[in-house]
Design a protein around this motif. Structure first.
Motif, PDB file in Angstrom:
ATOM      1  N   ARG A 111      -2.332   2.874   2.736  1.00  0.00           N
ATOM      2  CA  ARG A 111      -3.529   2.066   2.572  1.00  0.00           C
ATOM      3  C   ARG A 111      -3.882   1.385   3.899  1.00  0.00           C
ATOM      4  O   ARG A 111      -3.063   1.292   4.799  1.00  0.00           O
ATOM      5  N   GLN A 112      -5.074   0.861   3.976  1.00  0.00           N
ATOM      6  CA  GLN A 112      -5.515   0.197   5.195  1.00  0.00           C
ATOM      7  C   GLN A 112      -4.773  -1.104   5.456  1.00  0.00           C
ATOM      8  O   GLN A 112      -4.766  -1.598   6.579  1.00  0.00           O
ATOM      9  N   ASP A 113      -4.110  -1.630   4.421  1.00  0.00           N
ATOM     10  CA  ASP A 113      -3.300  -2.835   4.605  1.00  0.00           C
ATOM     11  C   ASP A 113      -1.847  -2.504   4.913  1.00  0.00           C
ATOM     12  O   ASP A 113      -0.984  -3.381   4.909  1.00  0.00           O
ATOM     13  N   HIS A 124      -0.252  -3.335  -6.992  1.00  0.00           N
ATOM     14  CA  HIS A 124      -1.098  -3.700  -8.127  1.00  0.00           C
ATOM     15  C   HIS A 124      -1.055  -5.199  -8.404  1.00  0.00           C
ATOM     16  O   HIS A 124      -2.017  -5.763  -8.932  1.00  0.00           O
ATOM     17  N   ARG A 167      -6.136   6.325   6.939  1.00  0.00           N
ATOM     18  CA  ARG A 167      -5.752   5.433   5.851  1.00  0.00           C
ATOM     19  C   ARG A 167      -6.942   5.204   4.926  1.00  0.00           C
ATOM     20  O   ARG A 167      -8.097   5.288   5.338  1.00  0.00           O
ATOM     21  N   ARG A 168      -6.632   4.916   3.657  1.00  0.00           N
ATOM     22  CA  ARG A 168      -7.704   4.679   2.707  1.00  0.00           C
ATOM     23  C   ARG A 168      -7.273   3.624   1.691  1.00  0.00           C
ATOM     24  O   ARG A 168      -6.098   3.376   1.504  1.00  0.00           O
ATOM     25  N   GLU A 169      -8.259   2.988   1.085  1.00  0.00           N
ATOM     26  CA  GLU A 169      -8.055   1.930   0.093  1.00  0.00           C
ATOM     27  C   GLU A 169      -7.393   0.712   0.752  1.00  0.00           C
ATOM     28  O   GLU A 169      -7.010   0.744   1.925  1.00  0.00           O
ATOM     29  N   GLY A 170      -7.255  -0.371   0.010  1.00  0.00           N
ATOM     30  CA  GLY A 170      -6.643  -1.581   0.542  1.00  0.00           C
ATOM     31  C   GLY A 170      -7.586  -2.349   1.458  1.00  0.00           C
ATOM     32  O   GLY A 170      -8.658  -1.870   1.838  1.00  0.00           O
ATOM     33  N   ASP A 171      -7.175  -3.542   1.824  1.00  0.00           N
ATOM     34  CA  ASP A 171      -7.968  -4.442   2.653  1.00  0.00           C
ATOM     35  C   ASP A 171      -7.672  -4.197   4.131  1.00  0.00           C
ATOM     36  O   ASP A 171      -6.565  -4.464   4.592  1.00  0.00           O
ATOM     37  N   THR A 180       6.148   0.093  -3.813  1.00  0.00           N
ATOM     38  CA  THR A 180       4.782  -0.025  -3.302  1.00  0.00           C
ATOM     39  C   THR A 180       4.451  -1.471  -2.922  1.00  0.00           C
ATOM     40  O   THR A 180       3.272  -1.806  -2.785  1.00  0.00           O
ATOM     41  N   ASP A 234      -2.896  -7.054  -5.190  1.00  0.00           N
ATOM     42  CA  ASP A 234      -4.350  -6.913  -5.242  1.00  0.00           C
ATOM     43  C   ASP A 234      -5.017  -7.957  -6.129  1.00  0.00           C
ATOM     44  O   ASP A 234      -6.226  -8.215  -5.996  1.00  0.00           O
ATOM     45  N   ASP A 244      -0.220   8.723  -5.196  1.00  0.00           N
ATOM     46  CA  ASP A 244      -1.195   8.995  -6.256  1.00  0.00           C
ATOM     47  C   ASP A 244      -0.555   9.995  -7.218  1.00  0.00           C
ATOM     48  O   ASP A 244      -0.487  11.193  -6.934  1.00  0.00           O
TER      49      ASP A 244
END
Length: 259
Positions: free
Chosen positions: A123-125, A167, A38-42, A163, A170, A131
């Motif tokens: 995402r990590q969340d 956006h 996973r990537r991005e996010g909290d 999603t 965040d 993309d």
């Protein structure tokens, strides 16, 4: 040359060009049939949504607000409220059942590992996103989704889906569908925060919560409260109240576009 032929040739050209730009090493490293990192996010959060069907009135405010917020093409939906006409088994009395539907942001999303370019990722969340700068519109993810929650956007020619309005989340805002729900039926929040509304409601109603198609093993993170277990899988039902038509006037029905 008519519009349909131009659109078709344009799509074929894009797919061909996109495929030509994807080296075999990238496809091999994408980890097809495995979940990539996973990537991005909290990483401290895990977002989920709880939909209280007892409060949903089928007004479609969520559908409209999502459509406006995310500029989806006419006839394509990131979320929609399916309306079913059901009959009582004994009396034959009919009633209407509302079932809001959207991407389930699964813990084990089948749409992610099939993407040859990792355009679809988690995402990590926990939010699953696309993309659009990378997506080549191959539609593998559309076919892999067991919830009919994806489509190819005719404007961008790339995969599109709910999603959770990442956006907006965040920057501390609620998703458009949650903000517009007149009955307060949609609750979104962080499951890792025991004091969040969704955590408290899930604890209170744990034995009553259901998810769609649990047998698929995807671990959906859209939970339903007040749902008849017969609707866990796609029911044998007919549309009620209204239908949806595309730009050519063809009936789309009460499921997502193309399904």
């Amino acid at each position: 040359m008519d519009k349909i032929r131009r659109a078709l040739l344009g799509q074929i050209a894009k797919l061909t060009a996109g495929a030509a730009l994807v080296p075999l090493s990238s496809i091999a490293s994408a980890g097809i049939n495995d979940q990539p990192p996973r990537r991005e996010g909290d990483p401290e959060k895990r977002y989920a949504m709880l939909i209280d069907l007892r409060a949903c009135i089928g007004c479609q405010a969520c559908t409209v607000s999502c459509h406006i917020e995310n500029e989806a093409p006419l006839g394509s939906f990131r979320t929609i409220v399916s309306q079913y006409e059901v009959e009582h088994e004994d009396t034959g009395d009919s009633a209407t059942f509302m079932l809001p539907r959207l991407c389930n942001h699964c813990e084990n999303p089948p749409c992610v590992p099939v993407c040859p370019v990792q355009a679809t990722f988690q995402r990590q969340d926990g939010i699953v996103v696309v993309d659009n700068e990378v997506c080549v519109g191959c539609a593998y993810c559309v076919q892999a989704c067991p919830y009919d929650a994806r489509f190819i956007n005719e404007y961008t020619q790339t995969a599109d889906k709910c999603t959770f309005c990442a956006h907006r989340l965040d920057v501390g805002l609620l998703p458009a569908c949650v903000e517009s729900c007149v009955g307060g039926a949609r609750i979104i929040g962080d499951l890792r925060d025991p004091e969040s509304q969704i955590s408290r409601m899930m604890k209170e109603h744990y034995s009553e919560l259901m998810v769609l198609k649990p047998e698929m093993g995807t671990a959906p993170h859209v939970f339903y409260l007040g749902m008849d277990e017969r609707f866990v899988s796609r029911p044998d039902a007919k549309p009620a109240i209204w239908d949806v038509r595309d730009q050519q006037g063809e009936e789309i029905g009460y499921e997502f576009s193309g399904h």
